[in-house]
Design a protein around this motif. Structure first.
Motif, mmCIF file in Angstrom:
data_model
loop_
_atom_site.group_PDB
_atom_site.id
_atom_site.type_symbol
_atom_site.label_atom_id
_atom_site.label_comp_id
_atom_site.label_asym_id
_atom_site.label_seq_id
_atom_site.Cartn_x
_atom_site.Cartn_y
_atom_site.Cartn_z
ATOM 1 N N LEU A 1 -5.340 -0.818 -9.241
ATOM 2 C CA LEU A 1 -5.385 -2.143 -9.882
ATOM 3 C C LEU A 1 -4.247 -3.059 -9.463
ATOM 4 O O LEU A 1 -4.347 -4.272 -9.583
ATOM 5 N N GLY A 2 -3.168 -2.492 -9.024
ATOM 6 C CA GLY A 2 -1.968 -3.293 -8.821
ATOM 7 C C GLY A 2 -1.247 -3.477 -10.137
ATOM 8 O O GLY A 2 -1.596 -2.883 -11.159
ATOM 9 N N GLY A 3 -0.231 -4.311 -10.169
ATOM 10 C CA GLY A 3 0.555 -4.520 -11.374
ATOM 11 C C GLY A 3 1.736 -3.580 -11.426
ATOM 12 O O GLY A 3 1.992 -2.816 -10.486
ATOM 13 N N GLU A 4 2.486 -3.650 -12.522
ATOM 14 C CA GLU A 4 3.620 -2.731 -12.651
ATOM 15 C C GLU A 4 3.693 -2.163 -14.057
ATOM 16 O O GLU A 4 3.122 -2.706 -14.985
ATOM 17 N N ILE A 5 4.409 -1.029 -14.191
ATOM 18 C CA ILE A 5 4.460 -0.314 -15.467
ATOM 19 C C ILE A 5 5.779 -0.599 -16.155
ATOM 20 O O ILE A 5 6.840 -0.588 -15.529
ATOM 21 N N GLY B 1 -9.029 5.419 -18.724
ATOM 22 C CA GLY B 1 -9.873 6.532 -18.281
ATOM 23 C C GLY B 1 -9.084 7.775 -17.896
ATOM 24 O O GLY B 1 -9.303 8.853 -18.460
ATOM 25 N N PRO B 2 -8.132 7.641 -16.943
ATOM 26 C CA PRO B 2 -7.388 8.837 -16.520
ATOM 27 C C PRO B 2 -6.593 9.471 -17.665
ATOM 28 O O PRO B 2 -6.338 10.674 -17.665
ATOM 29 N N ILE C 1 -10.113 -8.526 -15.475
ATOM 30 C CA ILE C 1 -11.530 -8.411 -15.115
ATOM 31 C C ILE C 1 -12.228 -7.472 -16.091
ATOM 32 O O ILE C 1 -11.582 -6.631 -16.716
ATOM 33 N N PRO C 2 -13.544 -7.600 -16.258
ATOM 34 C CA PRO C 2 -14.254 -6.692 -17.155
ATOM 35 C C PRO C 2 -14.012 -5.241 -16.713
ATOM 36 O O PRO C 2 -14.016 -4.942 -15.524
ATOM 37 N N GLY C 3 -13.806 -4.376 -17.671
ATOM 38 C CA GLY C 3 -13.657 -2.952 -17.360
ATOM 39 C C GLY C 3 -12.250 -2.525 -17.035
ATOM 40 O O GLY C 3 -11.999 -1.349 -16.778
ATOM 41 N N VAL C 4 -11.299 -3.451 -17.078
ATOM 42 C CA VAL C 4 -9.936 -3.067 -16.715
ATOM 43 C C VAL C 4 -9.369 -2.059 -17.732
ATOM 44 O O VAL C 4 -8.650 -1.126 -17.376
ATOM 45 N N ALA C 5 -9.734 -2.242 -19.008
ATOM 46 C CA ALA C 5 -9.231 -1.343 -20.055
ATOM 47 C C ALA C 5 -9.649 0.094 -19.772
ATOM 48 O O ALA C 5 -8.841 1.029 -19.852
#
Lengths: 416, 416
Positions: free
Chosen positions: B334-338, B285-286, B276-280
């Motif tokens: 966001l969900g997902g995995e690292i 950000g953090p 989605i837009p802004g995911v980057a």
């Protein structure tokens, strides 16, 4: 609230710990509401290290570059002290000699201060900042860094005190004041509460090297109250004052203020030389040409007809060369014979009290005579009497005179 | 007759002997009739010694005072070098940054040069004097001493060369030029005769740290011919030129000029995150907030519907903190995995030749594929292609690419 210029020498800022201790001391004065300008030297050993580098690079290092080099020593100290002050919550700004506008002539490695700009200093002080200034250095009219010569940090402090019209210039050292004589020679030596500039000059030039002589002259000239104190112990130190200043205690001061001594001279006599005009310059000419400094000079009354004895002293290290010069250049022309002695000591009584009291010299000769000490030479000035005696009697002479002239500490058993 | 600005770094002036050797080198150029401005750093180890003192005094030393302190390092070197020049009959004058009028902003410890007064320099040079200038330092509008940050002596040299319109700015170092890659990794590495400013910037930022990157930018901007040479051996070094400059040999130069590598990064991937837009910015950000610098960034084409994989690299030392930040602040939202890997190497081909030649990337992938090296990430710029591979393959990759792109020295057996 007063304005103090406080100078800390190389030993007092010789390590990070000591620099922190100086910062605490300065903070103490500032917390009492005083305005403080601090002048510091290079950390002890640093100037020698730098000069060592210069000598490794060149046999005759260029004087301008020597000043560029050694002036870094004080620059390191001022920045560290300013940091240490910041670290304990005292706003402080450091300045090199050039930055603070200590304008000198261009005589590198022995420059003389001509002028100091105080505008910025007053601004900083007014804003509640402690000002930390590099001692020993300045800047000439072309922007070259100059230095005032060894010990010049004292002169910087006095000059700043004069320019700022400070209430007192305080010189912190590793001794707690000026003593009647060297405590290592005479355990009854006593710290002086006050001493006059003139007395201090005579004592300094005679070997009691607490303060750089130039700074004392400067203080006298500009009427700056100068105080010598210990960096490491609390105490009032010794206040050096212009003689004119009325001192309530002065009337009760003893006739003399201190006893100086010097065992680094040697004595030479040209015996039986013609008593004619110009003989002194004939004898001393070749010695001056060799850049040998002569201290005492005495020409005795002619003992035999038109012949006289001419005696003078030089540094012990110049004794042999001087003897050779007399042998080779003086005796062949003038005739006579040489007698030399390098086992001598010069002992001097110093005191402004002498001016108004006759008989000090006589009392001195009596005291020495009672101890069986033979006097080899005598020389006097308005506030000083110096005698030359055999070196082995030096300690005995100093102690006997110290007691005889009422200089002993009261808390020490005089028989001890 | 030319005007050269010559810069000698800390190792080159690290002892009295080396300072004397620099003086001899400078004398050689002057004897050929050239005008010489020398810029020097502090003697190696000196800046660290001074910063050590500052840290002993204070946990957070005041930046103005840090500059006051560390600037003494170069001041020592300029005076010693000027003395050494005098000692061999070369008239020389040393100047601090403040004296020579290197005006900077007031950003202590990382100041930027704004202006240089060259009148006095031209006067000295015209009078046949060698001018020795303290690198790394300047003075702000209020007369405070500033420093340009570590390695700033290169910048001083280039800025002086630009201001003086020097024929060449020569940076003397402990290497004899810029190499196609690190000779410690690839024995066939070759010294480059010339390299463009752009290539140099890519190589420098990627780890071939011969020159401070700011000085190269500066040289490019002001069109200063910049040469890297050895302080200890004779040789032409490497000339860094603006690309516009016509180089007769340039047409025959290989497609790429050098291979940089870096094993100090780690790679992190957020797998299966919403495309989605802004995911980057949600992911980075953090990390930016924690002042962690991100180098490569790649967002893959979404493999599954509206989900994507997002990969980036950070310094190896920031790896664990970055992983935690993703875990705590990014994944919950966001969900997902690292997926993370700190055993990676970045290998980069750099060359202006790439611009006009297609197929460099393809050839690179072929070479690596033939060696069985898997590519984990790719990123390209106009004159650079970087790949991330497993760290254990770094040396193999550099050597294979070095040979494949024709960078090997001709005098080394390619099988060796």
């Amino acid at each position: 609230m007063a304005l103090y210029v406080q100078k800390f020498g190389g030993t007092s800022v010789g390590s990070v710990e000591r620099i922190k201790a100086v910062a605490e001391k300065v903070k103490g004065f500032r917390d009492q509401g005083h305005e403080i300008v601090v002048v510091v030297s290079a950390m002890s050993g640093e100037t020698n290290r730098l000069i060592g580098l210069a000598n490794e690079v060149s046999d005759e290092p260029h004087p301008r570059e020597v000043d560029m080099l050694v002036s870094t020593g004080e620059q390191v100290t001022i920045s560290l002290l300013a940091m240490a002050l910041h670290a304990i919550g005292v706003p402080a700004t450091s300045y090199t000699g050039a930055q603070v506008g200590i304008r000198t002539d261009s005589a590198h490695t022995r420059a003389r201060i001509q002028q100091i700009d105080t505008d910025e200093l007053h601004q900083d002080l007014g804003a509640g900042r402690v000002v930390v200034v590099a001692g020993f250095q300045g800047v000439d009219a072309d922007g070259n860094i100059t230095t005032l010569g060894r010990g010049g940090s004292d002169t910087t402090a006095v000059a700043l005190a004069a320019a700022l019209k400070a209430d007192e210039c305080q010189i912190y050292t590793d001794v707690d004041g000026v003593y009647t004589t060297d405590p290592r020679v005479c355990s009854r030596a006593r710290r002086l509460e006050t001493i006059t500039v003139e007395e201090m000059l005579e004592l300094a030039s005679l070997g009691s090297k607490v303060l750089q002589i130039r700074s004392v002259e400067f203080a006298g000239k500009y009427n700056v109250p100068l105080r010598v104190l210990s960096s490491f112990e609390d105490g009032p130190g010794t206040l050096i004052v212009a003689e004119e200043e009325p001192l309530s205690s002065h009337m009760e001061e003893p006739l003399i203020s201190g006893i100086a001594f010097n065992v680094n001279e040697a004595k030479l006599t040209v015996l039986n030389t013609p008593d004619i005009p110009g003989v002194a310059s004939k004898i001393l000419g070749p010695i001056a040409d060799a850049n040998i400094e002569v201290d005492m000079i005495i020409q005795n009354v002619a003992p035999v007809g038109d012949r006289t004895d001419f005696t003078f002293t030089v540094a012990k290290s110049d004794y042999k060369q001087t003897y050779r010069l007399l042998e080779q250049k003086v005796i062949p022309e003038l005739g006579g014979e040489i007698k030399g002695d390098d086992q001598i000591a010069k002992v001097s009584l110093v005191g402004v009290g002498m001016r108004s009291h006759a008989g000090v010299a006589n009392r001195m000769f009596q005291v020495l005579g009672n101890e069986g000490i033979n006097i080899r030479m005598v020389s006097t000035s308005e506030i000083k009497i110096s005698v030359v005696i055999d070196e082995k009697f030096m300690e005995l002479a100093v102690r006997a005179l110290h007691t005889a002239f009422g200089l002993d500490r009261e808390d020490v058993n005089q028989e001890g």
